[in-house]
Design an enzyme around this catalytic site. Structure first.
Site, PDB file in Angstrom:
ATOM      1  N   THR A  18     -11.316  -1.210   1.031  1.00 17.76           N
ATOM      2  CA  THR A  18     -11.491  -1.985   2.267  1.00 17.76           C
ATOM      3  C   THR A  18     -12.806  -1.675   2.975  1.00 17.76           C
ATOM      4  O   THR A  18     -13.431  -2.566   3.564  1.00 17.76           O
ATOM      5  CB  THR A  18     -10.317  -1.692   3.230  1.00 17.76           C
ATOM      6  N   SER A  63      -8.487  -0.513  -4.780  1.00 22.46           N
ATOM      7  CA  SER A  63      -7.998   0.683  -5.468  1.00 22.46           C
ATOM      8  C   SER A  63      -6.612   0.509  -6.073  1.00 22.46           C
ATOM      9  O   SER A  63      -6.142   1.367  -6.813  1.00 22.46           O
ATOM     10  CB  SER A  63      -8.038   1.900  -4.543  1.00 22.46           C
ATOM     11  N   SER A  64      -5.957  -0.617  -5.815  1.00 27.40           N
ATOM     12  CA  SER A  64      -4.694  -0.890  -6.511  1.00 27.40           C
ATOM     13  C   SER A  64      -4.943  -1.060  -8.004  1.00 27.40           C
ATOM     14  O   SER A  64      -4.017  -0.969  -8.810  1.00 27.40           O
ATOM     15  CB  SER A  64      -4.045  -2.160  -5.959  1.00 27.40           C
ATOM     16  N   THR A  94      -7.857   2.991   0.181  1.00 28.22           N
ATOM     17  CA  THR A  94      -6.857   3.954   0.652  1.00 28.22           C
ATOM     18  C   THR A  94      -5.563   3.920  -0.163  1.00 28.22           C
ATOM     19  O   THR A  94      -4.854   4.916  -0.237  1.00 28.22           O
ATOM     20  CB  THR A  94      -6.501   3.694   2.131  1.00 28.22           C
ATOM     21  N   THR A 283      10.550  16.265  -4.082  1.00 23.51           N
ATOM     22  CA  THR A 283      11.388  15.687  -3.027  1.00 23.51           C
ATOM     23  C   THR A 283      10.824  14.366  -2.504  1.00 23.51           C
ATOM     24  O   THR A 283       9.603  14.164  -2.483  1.00 23.51           O
ATOM     25  CB  THR A 283      11.568  16.665  -1.845  1.00 23.51           C
ATOM     26  N   GLN A 284      11.734  13.490  -2.083  1.00 28.07           N
ATOM     27  CA  GLN A 284      11.305  12.239  -1.447  1.00 28.07           C
ATOM     28  C   GLN A 284      10.786  12.478  -0.032  1.00 28.07           C
ATOM     29  O   GLN A 284      10.157  11.611   0.558  1.00 28.07           O
ATOM     30  CB  GLN A 284      12.485  11.257  -1.380  1.00 28.07           C
TER      31      GLN A 284
HETATM   32  N1  ASP Z   1      -6.181  -2.407  -0.894  1.00 32.34           N
HETATM   33  C1  ASP Z   1      -7.236  -1.571  -0.388  1.00 32.34           C
HETATM   34  C2  ASP Z   1      -7.606  -0.571  -1.474  1.00 32.34           C
HETATM   35  O1  ASP Z   1      -6.886   0.360  -1.675  1.00 32.34           O
HETATM   36  C3  ASP Z   1      -6.802  -0.878   0.853  1.00 32.34           C
HETATM   37  C4  ASP Z   1      -7.816   0.027   1.481  1.00 32.34           C
HETATM   38  O2  ASP Z   1      -8.873   0.304   1.000  1.00 32.34           O
HETATM   39  O3  ASP Z   1      -7.510   0.508   2.598  1.00 32.34           O
HETATM   40  O4  ASP Z   1      -8.612  -0.749  -2.119  1.00 32.34           O
END
Ligand code: ASP
Length: 348
Positions: A18, A63-64, A94, A283-284
């Site tokens: 992002t 980053s997904s 993130t 652990t969760q």
């Molecule tokens: N979908 C974005 C990523 O992880 C979210 C972010 O950067 O905050 O690339």
């Protein structure tokens, strides 16, 4: 402690996320854009007395889409440029930043220089962006040296919303707020207020001073994650625990490492253990540790052959397994190493 040594040189590595995204004029979705535009948005970077070079990954990604191949490329880049820079800042989305920071912490052995991941919740070009503050402080931390000339934070860490956290202790906990990361089982390594206050007692130093950096790029990704929940069925448990492609399974359990005690469940766990699957209990909960001796529900798992992940995060457990399984085909060795604190990832 000199916050930014005039002789320091930093390599800023842009992977996407992002922080560098802009709205697509056609469908309005956020997509990564050119790194030079980031620099234009943060003219403050020019005020640093240290030298800042940049390296941009191609393609830039949300980053997904991170794959272990990106971690290998990052580790190799850091190794190749290690002699030229005093610290590295990695701009990263993130969503999977905790996975990447955890992975790099294991892949970079005897690290003596800072590798600071950062990003933002709002793109850097927007008025209320958190990206500027995160980026500027990350550069300051990556260039900070102590009176002995050594890096103040020779660790893989995440700087976000005024906190510097050990990377392999973090989890993303907020999809909207600026306080996006939490380190539930380890204190912050630094807090940025008027000054950046380093929590020196908690900062990890390389075990052998002056040992050369070694990188590990063989990762074995044959790991599954089973999140225990009420109503879980034998079919789902068997598919995940006994799947032929799986060498290890992380069991995300309740509380201090508890799971159901039904016979069918424990039979499948024993079946997987008999197949030599590596079974690791985390652990969760965001804070606290697995203790399989506390309740009968945990003790059953231990007796069935499940190992305690102590206070490992799921992200760190995954990265530790990828790394350890990549170093040896011997599952007994992997089980032994899992119990050790290798990079400050567990409170052993
Ligand atoms: N979908 C974005 C990523 O992880 C979210 C972010 O950067 O905050 O690339």
């Amino acid at each position: 402690m000199t916050a930014n040594d005039s002789k320091a040189a930093i390599l800023m590595i842009y992977t996407g996320g992002t922080i560098g995204m802009k709205a697509d004029p056609v469908d309005q979705t956020l997509k990564p854009f050119n790194f030079d535009q980031i620099l234009e948005e943060v003219p403050e970077l020019g005020k640093f007395t240290c030298k800042i070079d940049s390296y941009t990954f191609d393609p830039l990604i949300d980053s997904s889409d991170v794959e272990p191949s990106l971690w290998v490329a990052l580790a190799e880049l850091i190794r190749d440029r290690y002699g030229d820079y005093d610290g590295f800042v990695v701009l990263h989305g993130t969503d999977t930043m905790s996975f990447s920071a955890s992975a790099l912490s294991f892949m970079l052995e005897d690290l003596a220089k800072p590798v600071v991941f950062t990003g933002s919740q709002l793109p850097i070009g927007t008025l209320r962006t958190d990206g500027k503050e995160n980026l500027i402080s990350a550069v300051e931390i990556a260039s900070a040296k102590g009176p002995d000339g050594r890096a103040v934070v020779p660790e893989v860490c995440i700087f976000f919303d005024a906190l510097l956290l050990r990377g392999n202790r973090t989890t993303k906990v907020n999809a909207e707020g600026f306080h996006a990361f939490q380190s539930g089982n380890f204190p912050p390594l630094a807090e940025a207020g008027i000054q950046i206050r380093y929590n020196t007692a908690f900062i990890r130093r390389p075990p052998v001073p002056d040992a050369p950096l070694r990188i590990h790029t063989a990762l074995d990704t044959r790991v599954s994650i089973l999140k225990i929940h009420p109503g879980i069925t034998p079919q789902v448990v068997r598919n995940i625990l006994c799947g032929p492609q799986t060498r290890a399974v992380i069991l995300e359990t309740y509380g201090s490492g508890n799971a159901l005690t039904k016979d069918w469940f424990l039979d499948i766990v024993r079946e997987a253990a008999a197949m030599d699957k590596i079974l690791l209990n985390v652990t969760q909960c965001l804070t606290g540790s697995v203790n399989m001796d506390l309740y009968a529900t945990g003790r059953h798992l231990k007796d069935a052959g499940v190992l305690s992940g102590l206070d490992l995060t799921t992200e760190s457990a995954l990265a530790k397994l990828f790394f350890l399984m990549g170093t040896t085909p011997d599952n007994v060795r992997v089980r032994q190493e899992l119990q050790k604190d290798l990079r400050g990832e567990i409170s052993a």
